[in-house]
Design an enzyme around this catalytic site. Structure first.
Site, mmCIF file in Angstrom:
data_model
loop_
_atom_site.group_PDB
_atom_site.id
_atom_site.type_symbol
_atom_site.label_atom_id
_atom_site.label_comp_id
_atom_site.label_asym_id
_atom_site.label_seq_id
_atom_site.Cartn_x
_atom_site.Cartn_y
_atom_site.Cartn_z
ATOM 1 N N CYS B 86 31.850 34.236 49.141
ATOM 2 C CA CYS B 86 31.678 35.299 50.141
ATOM 3 C C CYS B 86 31.046 36.537 49.488
ATOM 4 O O CYS B 86 29.869 36.503 49.165
ATOM 5 C CB CYS B 86 33.007 35.597 50.828
ATOM 6 S SG CYS B 86 32.824 36.543 52.346
ATOM 7 N N HIS B 203 35.336 30.232 52.509
ATOM 8 C CA HIS B 203 36.415 30.501 51.550
ATOM 9 C C HIS B 203 37.254 29.253 51.267
ATOM 10 O O HIS B 203 38.283 29.051 51.917
ATOM 11 C CB HIS B 203 37.356 31.563 52.133
ATOM 12 C CG HIS B 203 36.790 32.934 52.134
ATOM 13 N ND1 HIS B 203 36.916 33.794 51.071
ATOM 14 C CD2 HIS B 203 36.103 33.606 53.085
ATOM 15 C CE1 HIS B 203 36.333 34.941 51.359
ATOM 16 N NE2 HIS B 203 35.831 34.860 52.572
ATOM 17 N N GLU B 205 39.315 28.806 48.946
ATOM 18 C CA GLU B 205 40.655 29.196 48.484
ATOM 19 C C GLU B 205 41.611 29.490 49.633
ATOM 20 O O GLU B 205 42.811 29.552 49.446
ATOM 21 C CB GLU B 205 40.558 30.406 47.528
ATOM 22 C CG GLU B 205 40.397 31.764 48.183
ATOM 23 C CD GLU B 205 38.982 32.073 48.694
ATOM 24 O OE1 GLU B 205 38.169 31.142 48.770
ATOM 25 O OE2 GLU B 205 38.718 33.240 49.045
#
Lengths: 79, 229
Positions: B86, B203, B205
């Site tokens: 990002c 993302h 994560e």
């Protein structure tokens, strides 16, 4: 010396913000408006008194930080 | 695997990615403040998501010139893998480590939702645990994720297998309404030519643990651990 810097999107780079401004201008009744492009304006004061040196310094500032030359052009005025 | 996560003022996914890295590798990454000039010896450098310096001037513009980035760029040139998620992707394009630029989303709106990605290039340190054309679900949360590069650069990325992921729908159909930001060729992530640098807007994560409602991001961290340990 004062430097004035105009940063604009290169031709061929889509500008959705410019497009939105164009649409809203037409909503307000402004006819005959096309190709709206949004850019940035930056001004700064320099201690430098030599116009050419000032221009060269601002040019370096533009290429290193102020503009992203992948997508943007810039124009410098020194006064 | 020794990873370093670079933390900028305005980073907000640094701890999320640290948790994912620790879970996958068993070792907590080092958190390195942007004002540092020395980078610890690292097997992996991560530029996390967030809004470094409030996205002032351009997303990633200030962070890309932070003191630590000189060391990051040197390490990347020497072959240390770099993952930019990002804002990290925006930082990578602003430093020139990856080509192109991330522009305002085509619909001008901040987009915060899960998207589907098609794995375009599984042959890398980052994507080895995925298979070609696998469809994964990963969240996006950005205002400036509209990937742009000139036609020549896009042709090179495509020709060299440097497109990592593309936006698709749940059935794997690429593009159209499934593209959340107007990115050229529906590109969600790109590699450098050596595929040791990856930048992506989604993302992984944020969906790397069952407690978060999904684990499709986890194989990226598992891939890195497998390839770099």
């Amino acid at each position: 010396m004062k430097a004035r810097i105009h940063i604009t999107l290169k031709n061929g780079v889509l500008d959705p913000q410019g497009k939105a401004i164009e649409t809203t201008l037409s909503h307000l009744g402004f006819a005959g408006v096309g190709d709206v492009r949004q850019g940035k304006y930056i001004e700064l004061e320099l201690d430098e008194t030599d116009r050419e040196k000032a221009h060269a310094t601002v040019d370096a500032m533009c290429s290193q930080l102020l503009a992203n030359t992948v997508i943007e052009n810039y124009a410098i005025e020194i006064e | 695997m020794k990873a370093s996560v670079i933390v900028f003022p305005g980073s907000n996914c640094d701890r999320d990615v640290a948790v994912s890295l620790a879970a996958a590798s068993g070792t907590s990454p080092r958190m390195v403040w942007h004002a540092e000039t020395d980078l610890p010896k690292s097997d992996l450098i991560v530029l996390p998501g967030g809004f470094s310096f409030g996205d002032y001037l351009r997303a990633g513009a200030m962070g890309a010139r932070s003191p630590i980035m000189r060391a990051v760029i040197d390490a990347a040139h020497a072959g240390t893998p770099v993952l930019g998620i990002c804002n990290g992707f925006q930082l990578l394009t602003e430093t020139g480590l990856l080509p192109g630029a991330l522009m305002r989303n085509a619909a001008l709106k901040f987009v915060c939702r899960d998207v589907f990605l098609r794995v375009t290039q599984p042959d890398s340190l980052f994507t080895a645990r995925y298979v070609q054309d696998q469809v994964i679900r990963v969240p996006v949360a950005h205002h400036d994720g509209n990937y742009f590069a000139d036609a020549e650069t896009v042709a090179r990325l495509e020709g060299d297998g440097c497109v990592a992921f593309r936006y698709c729908d749940g059935a794997g159909s690429v593009g159209g309404a499934a593209n959340p930001n107007g990115s050229i060729n529906d590109i969600a992530g790109v590699f450098d030519p050596a595929r040791r640098i990856l930048g992506l807007m989604p993302h992984p994560e944020r969906l790397a643990d069952p407690a978060l409602g999904g684990t499709d991001g986890q194989p990226m961290f598992a891939s890195l651990v497998e390839c770099l340990s």
